[in-house]
Design a protein around this motif. Structure first.
Motif, PDB file in Angstrom:
ATOM      1  N   VAL A 167       0.830  -1.208   0.000  1.00 41.33           N
ATOM      2  CA  VAL A 167       0.000   0.000   0.000  1.00 41.33           C
ATOM      3  C   VAL A 167       0.867   1.262   0.000  1.00 41.33           C
ATOM      4  CG1 VAL A 167      -2.169  -0.864   0.919  1.00 41.33           C
ATOM      5  CG2 VAL A 167      -0.328  -0.272   2.496  1.00 41.33           C
ATOM      6  N   GLU A 169       3.840   1.443  -1.407  1.00 41.66           N
ATOM      7  CA  GLU A 169       4.332   1.544  -2.784  1.00 41.66           C
ATOM      8  C   GLU A 169       3.245   2.127  -3.681  1.00 41.66           C
ATOM      9  OE1 GLU A 169       5.801  -2.177  -4.208  1.00 41.66           O
ATOM     10  OE2 GLU A 169       7.762  -1.885  -3.278  1.00 41.66           O
ATOM     11  N   ALA A 170       2.010   1.673  -3.490  1.00 40.06           N
ATOM     12  CA  ALA A 170       0.904   2.183  -4.303  1.00 40.06           C
ATOM     13  C   ALA A 170       0.780   3.694  -4.107  1.00 40.06           C
ATOM     14  CB  ALA A 170      -0.396   1.474  -3.923  1.00 40.06           C
ATOM     15  N   SER A 171       0.929   4.128  -2.867  1.00 43.99           N
ATOM     16  CA  SER A 171       0.819   5.560  -2.574  1.00 43.99           C
ATOM     17  C   SER A 171       1.907   6.355  -3.295  1.00 43.99           C
ATOM     18  CB  SER A 171       0.913   5.776  -1.063  1.00 43.99           C
ATOM     19  OG  SER A 171       1.022   7.137  -0.775  1.00 43.99           O
ATOM     20  N   ALA A 172       3.150   5.860  -3.218  1.00 43.48           N
ATOM     21  CA  ALA A 172       4.253   6.544  -3.899  1.00 43.48           C
ATOM     22  C   ALA A 172       4.021   6.540  -5.404  1.00 43.48           C
ATOM     23  CB  ALA A 172       5.578   5.860  -3.568  1.00 43.48           C
ATOM     24  N   ASP A 173       3.528   5.414  -5.899  1.00 40.72           N
ATOM     25  CA  ASP A 173       3.266   5.269  -7.330  1.00 40.72           C
ATOM     26  C   ASP A 173       2.239   6.295  -7.805  1.00 40.72           C
ATOM     27  OD1 ASP A 173       3.566   3.441  -9.761  1.00 40.72           O
ATOM     28  OD2 ASP A 173       1.388   3.515  -9.507  1.00 40.72           O
ATOM     29  N   LEU A 174       1.296   6.634  -6.925  1.00 37.65           N
ATOM     30  CA  LEU A 174       0.246   7.591  -7.292  1.00 37.65           C
ATOM     31  C   LEU A 174       0.693   9.033  -7.091  1.00 37.65           C
ATOM     32  CD1 LEU A 174      -2.701   5.560  -5.814  1.00 37.65           C
ATOM     33  CD2 LEU A 174      -2.407   6.131  -8.213  1.00 37.65           C
ATOM     34  N   GLY A 175       1.969   9.204  -6.723  1.00 40.22           N
ATOM     35  CA  GLY A 175       2.513  10.560  -6.696  1.00 40.22           C
ATOM     36  C   GLY A 175       2.698  11.153  -5.308  1.00 40.22           C
ATOM     37  N   ALA A 176       2.462  10.372  -4.247  1.00 42.59           N
ATOM     38  CA  ALA A 176       2.604  10.916  -2.898  1.00 42.59           C
ATOM     39  C   ALA A 176       4.065  10.886  -2.463  1.00 42.59           C
ATOM     40  CB  ALA A 176       1.753  10.110  -1.921  1.00 42.59           C
ATOM     41  N   ASP A 177       4.555  11.985  -1.896  1.00 42.95           N
ATOM     42  CA  ASP A 177       5.915  11.976  -1.367  1.00 42.95           C
ATOM     43  C   ASP A 177       5.899  11.220  -0.027  1.00 42.95           C
ATOM     44  OD1 ASP A 177       5.190  13.770   0.753  1.00 42.95           O
ATOM     45  OD2 ASP A 177       5.367  15.441  -0.649  1.00 42.95           O
ATOM     46  N   PRO A 178       7.080  10.889   0.528  1.00 46.02           N
ATOM     47  CA  PRO A 178       7.109  10.058   1.743  1.00 46.02           C
ATOM     48  C   PRO A 178       6.272  10.640   2.890  1.00 46.02           C
ATOM     49  CG  PRO A 178       9.283  10.194   0.796  1.00 46.02           C
ATOM     50  CD  PRO A 178       8.423  11.116  -0.015  1.00 46.02           C
ATOM     51  N   GLN A 180       3.541  12.541   2.668  1.00 44.72           N
ATOM     52  CA  GLN A 180       2.119  12.331   2.361  1.00 44.72           C
ATOM     53  C   GLN A 180       1.727  10.867   2.563  1.00 44.72           C
ATOM     54  OE1 GLN A 180       2.326  14.015  -1.603  1.00 44.72           O
ATOM     55  NE2 GLN A 180       0.810  15.571  -1.074  1.00 44.72           N
ATOM     56  N   THR A 181       2.634   9.962   2.138  1.00 41.84           N
ATOM     57  CA  THR A 181       2.352   8.540   2.316  1.00 41.84           C
ATOM     58  C   THR A 181       2.184   8.199   3.791  1.00 41.84           C
ATOM     59  OG1 THR A 181       3.500   7.904   0.302  1.00 41.84           O
ATOM     60  CG2 THR A 181       3.283   6.221   1.986  1.00 41.84           C
TER      61      THR A 181
END
Lengths: 268, 331
Positions: A167, A169-178, A180-181
């Motif tokens: 999850v 990784e999915a967050s980072a993949d969708l453009g969230a910086d660390p 925000q993740t």
């Protein structure tokens, strides 16, 4: 599993006996806090709320409750930060001595309180005293934190293990910086574990007496210590029962909440 | 001038300790293409995908997206989105919140991102589920949410990591058609990882066949199937018979009883005895022990035959025949 009728009955009887063994004395404490007889004669000659009123008026008891709340909150806060950080390190990274660190973090809960108490007491005398920091609330908080970390660590570790890294990784993949993740994904998913671990940690700290004895300065009296010192003073005995009854409630509620939260976390 | 290459890999390698998961891969994926990376598990295809997404850092080589070197960039700085194998939906968020996530972290205004998220959910035919949680959906529905969550960001390249692996056969076939449609409509480059050769052949414009961390062949499905470049490709994509020095696909072989005479217009033939008959509904598989040594499999449509007819052929003497143009050699 199927059991014979006899085995089922025996199992029930032993379970009832075991539970009775634990809870009847607790019930007696609560009952005695209403016992009209000053020497706790049995059966009670009558019921009264006089002791409760008495206890509420008792400055020492009130101060002790406040001190215990402060110590519990402080130790829980320290444990939340450190326990979560260790859990992340152990679960997410491979490094030399990882298993050892894991063992060392869990160990304090198994160590006899008297050993932890003596060790911490000595260490504080040797290290902190020359720095001008005497024994007091601060040292109690540090002492309690050593074993409070364990409940946070275990809860967070279990949660991280179940969560996996997908999850995040999915967050980072969708453009969230660390950051925000962590804010939108990791922390919300960890929250039940943090709450459950925090409540258990608070409960552990709240009724701790052995480590407290060795780490509290002369002016610091937590609730368990107050009870212990007043138990054998005939005048205070009825008040002690009241305080003990309060302590039971204050310990049971966090544990009950923690258990419900852990259940919810698992259901996710 | 716009670069026509969506993804370019040059000499990309990845080692995990002593193991080379990817041992030097060069690939060019064109804009708007449906490109599949096909290979057995452990062949390095998923690792390549993760390096394009940015989850793994290559040990060597370059990764370019639309002509820009992104080898060292973090996942959130790349214009690609991924549909994960297990979907990796956020369990604590609703379906709508899941889909709008990419827009939310990019600070798109709430009304606008809600609208676009609903639109994306509509495009994968998943309406009326806005306030549900992922745990309340079926596997196929979760798959669609994952797809909508990625597509809503309008990435240049969509990476799909065995996205149909967890679905049952019927649903998988439905989704294959639907994915292809969505790709055509959205005009986005799809980079699809799968170990299912049929899936790769039916959906892709081009296929790269992976083996042991290397690409064995890149080509259209027909090229890969009809003209396999290596023995591995011939064996992994479909089944093939080795008869003498050449390979022939089972469905290209015609099977007749030896007494029946003429091999028709075929220019090659071999004789043998039927060892095994496998009736599979639309077609039957015959395993034939060849007189010249070895075994061959022939696939025959059950055009005018039933299971009763084909079963009688066991132990019969037969002639296998095929056309020379259907033979292929592998190094």
């Amino acid at each position: 599993m199927t059991l014979s009728r006899g085995a089922r009955l025996a199992l029930r009887a032993f379970t009832a006996l075991g539970l009775a063994f634990v809870y009847v004395p607790l019930f007696l404490v609560v009952l005695n806090s209403f016992n009209a007889d000053r020497s706790f004669g049995w059966p009670p000659s009558g019921l009264t709320t006089a002791w409760w009123a008495h206890a509420l008026d008792n400055e020492g008891a009130r101060q002790a409750v406040l001190t215990s709340l402060k110590a519990g909150a402080g130790a829980t806060a320290v444990a939340l930060v450190l326990g979560t950080m260790v859990a992340f390190a152990v679960q997410r990274f491979r490094f030399f001595g990882r298993d050892t660190v894991s063992l060392l973090v869990v160990l304090p809960i198994a160590l006899p309180g008297i050993v932890t108490g003596i060790a911490l007491g000595n260490a504080f005398q040797v290290v902190l005293k020359p720095l001008g920091i005497g024994l007091g609330l601060f040292t109690v908080i540090v002492g309690h934190a050593t074993f409070c970390i364990v409940t946070i660590y275990n809860n967070v570790l279990a949660r991280l293990r179940r969560m996996g890294t997908a999850v995040e990784e999915a967050s980072a993949d969708l453009g969230a910086d660390p950051f925000q993740t962590f804010r939108y994904v990791t922390f919300p998913l960890l929250r039940p574990a943090l709450l459950a671990g925090g409540l258990l940690a608070f409960a552990l700290s709240f009724d701790e007496i052995i480590v407290t004895t060795f780490t509290a300065g002369p002016g610091v009296t937590t609730l368990p210590i107050w009870i212990f010192t007043n138990l054998f003073r005939p005048n205070q005995a009825p008040v002690v029962n009241v305080v003990a009854a309060v302590l039971i409630v204050l310990s049971v509620v966090p544990v009950w909440l923690a258990q419900r939260l852990s259940g919810e976390a698992t259901a996710h | 001038m716009a670069d026509q290459t969506a993804v370019r890999l040059s000499g990309v390698r990845k080692s995990f300790g002593a193991v080379d998961a990817v041992a030097g891969v060069d690939l060019e994926i064109r804009d708007g293409e449906f490109f599949s990376m096909l290979g057995p598990s452990g062949s390095g295809k998923t690792t390549v995908l993760r390096m394009i997404a940015g989850f793994e850092r290559p040990t060597g080589g370059r990764v370019e997206l639309a002509g820009r070197d992104v080898t060292a960039l973090a996942p959130f700085d790349r214009d690609v989105n991924t549909v994960f194998q297990d979907y990796a939906l956020f369990p604590h968020l609703t379906i709508l919140q899941n889909v709008e996530y990419g827009l939310r972290v990019r600070k798109v205004a709430k009304a606008r991102r809600r609208e676009r998220a609903r639109e994306a959910l509509r495009s994968v035919r998943l309406e009326g589920f806005d306030d549900r949680r992922p745990a309340q959906l079926s596997g196929g529905q979760r798959q669609r949410v994952a797809l909508a969550r990625a597509l809503v960001n309008e990435p240049r390249v969509l990476l799909l990591d065995e996205p149909l692996g967890a679905l049952d056969l019927k649903l998988r076939e439905e989704m294959q058609v639907e994915l292809k449609e969505i790709q055509r409509r959205a005009g986005i480059t799809f980079l699809f990882v799968t170990h299912d050769q049929e899936e790769a052949l039916t959906m892709s414009d081009r296929v790269a066949v992976f083996n042991r961390g290397r690409v064995e062949q890149v080509g259209t499905p027909a090229e890969v199937y009809e003209r396999p470049a290596t023995a591995f490709v011939a064996a992994f994509v479909g089944t093939s018979n080795r008869i003498g020095d050449v390979h022939v696909r089972p469905e290209k072989i015609r099977l007749d009883l030896l007494d029946a005479g003429g091999a028709g217009e075929a220019d090659r033939s071999a004789t043998g005895t039927v060892a095994e008959v496998v009736y599979a509904g639309p077609h039957t598989r015959f395993v034939v022990d060849l007189d010249g040594g070895g075994r061959a499999v022939a696939l025959q449509q059950n055009l005018q035959t039933s299971s009763m007819d084909v079963m009688r052929l066991r132990d019969e003497r037969v002639r296998l025949s095929w056309r020379a143009e259907h033979e292929f050699l592998t190094p």
